[in-house]
Write a protein that holds these residues in place. Structure first.
Motif, PDB file in Angstrom:
ATOM      1  N   PHE A 135      26.830  40.736  38.500  1.00 23.10           N
ATOM      2  CA  PHE A 135      27.497  41.215  37.295  1.00 23.10           C
ATOM      3  C   PHE A 135      26.493  41.924  36.387  1.00 23.10           C
ATOM      4  O   PHE A 135      25.358  41.488  36.223  1.00 23.10           O
ATOM      5  N   GLY A 136      26.953  42.994  35.774  1.00 27.00           N
ATOM      6  CA  GLY A 136      26.107  43.683  34.810  1.00 27.00           C
ATOM      7  C   GLY A 136      25.140  44.666  35.427  1.00 27.00           C
ATOM      8  O   GLY A 136      24.291  45.226  34.726  1.00 27.00           O
ATOM      9  N   GLY A 189      37.478  39.731  47.734  1.00 24.91           N
ATOM     10  CA  GLY A 189      37.110  38.341  47.715  1.00 24.91           C
ATOM     11  C   GLY A 189      38.250  37.345  47.784  1.00 24.91           C
ATOM     12  O   GLY A 189      38.017  36.157  47.808  1.00 24.91           O
ATOM     13  N   ILE A 190      39.486  37.804  47.794  1.00 27.68           N
ATOM     14  CA  ILE A 190      40.596  36.870  47.684  1.00 27.68           C
ATOM     15  C   ILE A 190      41.012  36.382  49.064  1.00 27.68           C
ATOM     16  O   ILE A 190      41.238  37.163  49.976  1.00 27.68           O
ATOM     17  N   GLU A 191      41.128  35.080  49.192  1.00 28.18           N
ATOM     18  CA  GLU A 191      41.463  34.506  50.488  1.00 28.18           C
ATOM     19  C   GLU A 191      42.841  34.959  50.948  1.00 28.18           C
ATOM     20  O   GLU A 191      43.765  35.072  50.152  1.00 28.18           O
ATOM     21  N   GLY A 240      34.489  44.520  39.666  1.00 31.27           N
ATOM     22  CA  GLY A 240      34.031  43.681  40.768  1.00 31.27           C
ATOM     23  C   GLY A 240      34.982  43.723  41.940  1.00 31.27           C
ATOM     24  O   GLY A 240      36.014  44.406  41.898  1.00 31.27           O
ATOM     25  N   GLU A 244      34.644  35.330  37.026  1.00 28.26           N
ATOM     26  CA  GLU A 244      33.235  35.275  37.422  1.00 28.26           C
ATOM     27  C   GLU A 244      32.398  35.102  36.161  1.00 28.26           C
ATOM     28  O   GLU A 244      32.905  35.308  35.050  1.00 28.26           O
ATOM     29  N   ILE A 245      31.149  34.726  36.324  1.00 23.33           N
ATOM     30  CA  ILE A 245      30.255  34.622  35.180  1.00 23.33           C
ATOM     31  C   ILE A 245      29.928  36.036  34.723  1.00 23.33           C
ATOM     32  O   ILE A 245      29.346  36.823  35.476  1.00 23.33           O
ATOM     33  N   LYS A 246      30.325  36.359  33.510  1.00 22.10           N
ATOM     34  CA  LYS A 246      30.178  37.730  33.028  1.00 22.10           C
ATOM     35  C   LYS A 246      28.948  37.872  32.139  1.00 22.10           C
ATOM     36  O   LYS A 246      28.999  38.452  31.050  1.00 22.10           O
ATOM     37  N   GLY A 263      34.166  45.128  30.070  1.00 21.99           N
ATOM     38  CA  GLY A 263      33.852  44.123  31.092  1.00 21.99           C
ATOM     39  C   GLY A 263      32.785  44.579  32.065  1.00 21.99           C
ATOM     40  O   GLY A 263      32.441  43.853  32.991  1.00 21.99           O
ATOM     41  N   LYS A 271      24.386  38.165  32.729  1.00 22.85           N
ATOM     42  CA  LYS A 271      23.353  38.351  33.742  1.00 22.85           C
ATOM     43  C   LYS A 271      22.562  37.070  33.996  1.00 22.85           C
ATOM     44  O   LYS A 271      21.693  37.034  34.855  1.00 22.85           O
ATOM     45  N   ARG A 282      48.644  45.717  39.563  1.00 27.32           N
ATOM     46  CA  ARG A 282      47.462  44.947  39.165  1.00 27.32           C
ATOM     47  C   ARG A 282      46.819  45.641  37.957  1.00 27.32           C
ATOM     48  O   ARG A 282      46.556  46.842  38.014  1.00 27.32           O
ATOM     49  N   ARG A 332      42.104  34.895  38.773  1.00 26.96           N
ATOM     50  CA  ARG A 332      41.979  34.620  40.203  1.00 26.96           C
ATOM     51  C   ARG A 332      40.959  33.537  40.535  1.00 26.96           C
ATOM     52  O   ARG A 332      40.976  32.976  41.621  1.00 26.96           O
ATOM     53  N   LYS A 333      40.038  33.240  39.639  1.00 26.03           N
ATOM     54  CA  LYS A 333      38.996  32.255  39.946  1.00 26.03           C
ATOM     55  C   LYS A 333      38.704  31.407  38.711  1.00 26.03           C
ATOM     56  O   LYS A 333      39.037  31.784  37.593  1.00 26.03           O
ATOM     57  N   ARG A 342      30.994  47.515  41.437  1.00 27.88           N
ATOM     58  CA  ARG A 342      30.305  46.538  42.272  1.00 27.88           C
ATOM     59  C   ARG A 342      31.141  46.184  43.494  1.00 27.88           C
ATOM     60  O   ARG A 342      32.345  46.021  43.403  1.00 27.88           O
ATOM     61  N   ASP A 362      37.118  41.724  43.016  1.00 23.25           N
ATOM     62  CA  ASP A 362      38.464  41.193  42.826  1.00 23.25           C
ATOM     63  C   ASP A 362      39.349  42.122  42.000  1.00 23.25           C
ATOM     64  O   ASP A 362      40.529  41.843  41.819  1.00 23.25           O
ATOM     65  N   ASP A 363      38.796  43.189  41.482  1.00 23.83           N
ATOM     66  CA  ASP A 363      39.589  44.098  40.652  1.00 23.83           C
ATOM     67  C   ASP A 363      40.543  44.926  41.502  1.00 23.83           C
ATOM     68  O   ASP A 363      40.457  44.955  42.735  1.00 23.83           O
TER      69      ASP A 363
END
Lengths: 651, 209
Positions: A478-479, A243-245, A394, B46-48, A390, B50, A279, B75-76, A463, A396-397
């Motif tokens: 998420f989740g 997702g990173i530009e 996702g 991100e929104i963590k 967490g 649901k 990272r 990052r965001k 994800r 971005d990880d």
């Protein structure tokens, strides 16, 4: 000469539209002889009539339709539309080394349809765009070097040239790329130079050389010594999975292939992909029950990717072993966390029984080096807190576990029946039982194949990202996660082809259990969305026939995923789809080549039978489509523009 | 051949099954620890949760981006803007306030019983980083968490106009029943005159013990 061509070509095109006796000719410039040009046209006239079935109403999306379900809604009446599309093809080879071709499209009206509404004609109408430059290629090719610029021209992958890590995947499905995205893929420039003695260097660059990739550069160097081959590959690309530009992924690969003991091969390759090094990431570690985070069985460990995680290694051996079997192959691939995060081992064994039956057993085992972060939540079911660690990683990880590297056990058993092994049963890939992959040159009276597979996914995924029906990139929520299977999922396919005289018949059966391949389909229990399902148990039957100028077919699918990629990703499977078509090829009547003048009638019915797992983009409908396609063109000598309606292919 | 046909016939019949396909999967949503650790990260890159986000009172004249590259760390970050234009409240256009909520469950909004009860979790405060770019007369109120009861005000703070990232803490937060993890509301003190609205960036939202 060039001036003459420019002045004359427009009235010639007009004349072409009025000519009906011209022979059909392929537009590819590689088929043209030197100092010739080609002008051709394809006209498609189609009419569509459809109605929405009882229980549904339909509304317009950007391209896709949206069907709303209410069992009390009555069926709509029939509506119909007509459409016209004209393609113009130009190709020329002024000298032997230089050639070019171009395809343009224009639409009059678009015949709106419910089946596959995401298409470029629909897009052109929505954008009020009457003309489209569909594809093109200009190429200067000498024996030892060459250069070309191309737009929506497919290309092969590097696998056949020794690429063991699939740095350059094949890109042949160009019409689908255009249909789904509206973009010409692949598009770019290419240059190559080399000789047998010094090897060949090949460089490609472009805004989208691979479907969904951003600007990329691909380079390969290959050198052959006898039957041995050495290759170096380099890829720098903006891949869509992250997702990173402006983030780019670079990969280097060195690979070799050696022949030994006459006809056996050994391949080996080394990968270096320094992506998202240094990272931080989290991994869960099992501990004493109840002694982990918030009373769980897991401790959360913080770690970081390093240079060593950028390396990968792959090796394969293929051997003939006549004592026990005809042939076998073994392969193993290791990819560090930054290079792909997986171990993968593959083996297959091939043995011929009698003269006409071949049995193939294949097994694959794959698992990630570091598995996904499982979805274990703090608190209670009534008052859940945050997921431990967490939750699933996702896009971005530092890395993820996706469908490409999740733990999997796959076993496949295939029997091929081919009484005439001189002509291959498969066209492109062995043991891939798809209509398009069956060799049309197969000449056996009866041939076919049966295949059974068992696939098990013992652990879940993290994800990733998927593209929706508007080709918007969306992150898996998420989740949620694509879940582990409780037991192996079975599937099977059978194909049977019969050729009797000038009649060709193809029958196909397939069925089994197929999991949805994004976590969106696993959210229904929480969100209350009754339409998505994470797995479907499906059945398909299809047949097609051709006898002289007559052709037709019938397909039935029950609970199979919808026809687009995103249907499987979002867990969307209509209850039943019936499709049939019948057509007539006027080629022989008009003295033309096959498929140059056809009329075809299609019927599609999507049916909802139980009011569950509604597919919002397909709903339930009946649709008829009548289409007439006419292709014709002329090849002429370039110097004098002496256009003759004759075949222009090289022999 | 007979067995092959039976295999496909069985698949045909299985396709009619009414049972949930989830029964073929190991469902980890049954796995709960029973306890709570010291921190609940609500937003970080991100929104963590649901639950997602809801713009209030309606979505007009506002933009919400949960993945802004202008972030405090990581990052965001969240970027929310209101252009000051009218936003309907119970159907009536007004320009006195607008904002966003990080909600627990869209389906459970405004129901009699809030969907979560964090009493047992033991959280005591909400922390976050924010910066703003506000038109004259606009202030930003942050509440959290909120049980959705309009008669009782949620713990709140007003955040400063600052172009630099600033750490904030709602120290007296009440972690009982929860409908919204966090509410961020722009208030136009000049209303009924229309203002220019503004923008707020929010990052690293946490519940802490």
């Amino acid at each position: 000469m060039l001036q003459c061509y420019r002045v004359t070509v427009l009235p010639l095109l007009t004349a072409l539209l009025l000519m009906s006796t011209a022979g059909p000719i392929l537009a590819e410039s590689e088929n043209l002889e030197s100092r010739t040009l080609f002008v051709g046209t394809e006209v498609v006239l189609d009419g569509v009539a459809h109605r929405v079935r009882r229980g549904f109403s339909v509304s317009e999306g950007p391209l896709a339709k949206h069907f709303a379900y209410d069992p009390t809604t009555p069926s709509t009446g029939w509506s119909q539309e007509w459409g016209q599309t004209v393609y113009l093809d130009l190709a020329a080879r002024p000298i032997e080394a230089l050639s070019g071709e171009l395809r343009l499209a224009t639409i009059g009206n678009y015949a709106d349809r419910f089946w596959l509404p995401v298409n470029d004609q629909h897009r052109m109408e929505k954008e009020n765009d009457s003309f489209r430059w569909v594809s093109g290629n200009v190429e200067y090719d000498k024996d030892t070097y060459g250069v070309r610029a191309f737009r929506q021209v497919g290309h092969g992958g590097w696998g056949s040239e020794g690429d063991l890590f699939d740095l350059m995947p094949e890109q042949w499905d160009v019409d689908r790329y255009r249909r789904v995205t509206g973009r010409p893929v692949p598009t770019g420039v290419q240059a190559w130079a080399g000789s047998e003695s010094y090897g060949t260097l090949d460089v490609m660059a472009g805004p989208e050389l691979v479907y969904t990739y951003g600007p990329s550069v691909f380079t390969k160097y290959t050198l052959e010594r006898g039957k041995d081959r050495y290759a170096f590959f380099y890829r720098e690309a903006k891949t869509p999975h992250y997702g990173i530009e402006d983030e780019r992924q670079r990969a280097f690969e060195a690979a070799g292939r050696w022949d030994f003991w006459g006809g056996n091969t050994f391949q080996s390759g080394l990968l270096y992909q320094p992506f998202r090094l240094n990272r931080p990431f989290k991994r869960l570690e099992k501990t004493t029950p109840g002694a982990g985070v918030a009373g769980s069985d897991f401790l959360v460990r913080d770690d970081e990717t390093s240079t060593g995680d950028a390396f990968g290694f792959s090796t394969r051996v293929r051997m003939n072993a006549p004592a026990l079997m005809d042939a076998f192959s073994l392969g193993y691939t290791y990819e560090g966390l930054a290079a792909g995060n997986k171990h993968e081992a593959q083996a297959d064994v091939r043995r011929r029984f009698w003269d006409s039956i071949t049995g193939v057993v294949g097994v694959t085992y794959r698992r990630p080096l570091i598995g996904p972060v499982p979805l274990i939540t703090e608190g209670t079911a009534q008052n859940p807190g945050p997921p431990i660690g967490g939750g699933p990683r996702g896009p971005d990880d530092a890395f993820q576990v996706t469908w490409d590297n999740r733990e999997a056990k796959i076993a496949t058993l295939t029997f091929n029946f081919d009484p005439t092994p001189g002509t291959w049963l498969y066209r492109w890939r062995p043991e891939l039982l798809e209509d398009w992959n069956m060799n049309p040159e197969e000449d056996a009276g009866v041939s076919g194949a049966v295949q059974f597979s068992m696939t098990d996914y013992p652990t879940s995924t993290d994800r990733g990202i998927v593209f929706d029906e508007n080709h918007q990139l969306v992150v898996e929520p998420f989740g949620f996660t694509s879940l582990a299977t409780k037991h192996p999922l079975p599937s099977g396919t059978a194909l049977l082809r019969v050729i009797q005289g000038n009649t060709r018949l193809l029958f196909s059966f397939s069925g089994g259990q197929s999991p949805a391949n994004s976590s969106f389909a696993y959210t229904g229990e929480f969100t209350g969305d009754p339409n998505v399902k994470p797995l479907t148990t499906y059945f398909r039957f299809g047949t097609s026939a051709r006898r002289g100028p007559l052709f037709g077919g019938f397909d039935f699918a029950r609970d199979a995923w919808g026809p687009e990629d995103w249907h499987r990703q979002f867990g969307e499977a209509p209850d039943a789809v019936y499709q049939t078509h019948v057509g007539y090829d006027f080629a022989r009547v008009l003295g033309l080549a096959q498929d140059s003048a056809t009329v075809r009638f299609d019927y599609t019915s999507v049916q909802e039978t139980d009011g569950r797992f509604i597919v919002p983009e397909l709903g339930a409908f009946d649709e008829f489509r009548l289409s007439f396609t006419y292709r014709f063109g002329l090849v002429g000598e370039y110097a004098g523009l002496n256009l003759d309606p004759r075949p222009g292919r090289k022999s | 051949m007979k067995k092959t046909l039976m295999f496909f016939a069985a698949l045909f019949l299985l396709g009619c099954s009414d049972e949930s396909p989830l029964r073929y999967f190991l469902d980890p949503t049954d796995d709960f620890t029973g306890g709570y650790s010291d921190t609940y990260v609500i937003y970080d890159d991100e929104i963590k949760t649901k639950g997602g986000v809801q713009l209030i009172p309606e979505a007009e004249n506002q933009t919400f981006d949960a993945a802004s590259n202008e972030r405090f760390n990581g990052r965001k970050a969240i970027r929310y803007s209101w252009n000051g234009g009218a936003v309907r409240d119970l159907g009536t256009p007004q320009n006195g306030f607008a904002g966003f909520q990080l909600i627990v469950d869209l389906a459970a909004l405004d129901t009699a019983t809030p969907p979560l009860d964090f009493t047992a979790a033991g959280y005591t405060k909400v922390t976050f980083y924010a910066k703003t770019d506000l038109a004259p007369g606009v202030r930003v109120k942050v509440e959290g968490p909120d049980d959705g009861n309009k008669l009782t005000a949620a713990p709140r703070i007003n955040i400063l106009t600052s172009s630099d990232w600033t750490h904030y803490e709602i120290a007296s937060a009440a972690f009982g029943t929860v409908e919204q993890y966090l509410n961020v509301t722009f208030e136009n003190t000049l209303a009924p005159a229309q203002s220019g609205g503004g923008t707020v960036w929010v990052d690293d939202v946490r519940f802490e013990k």
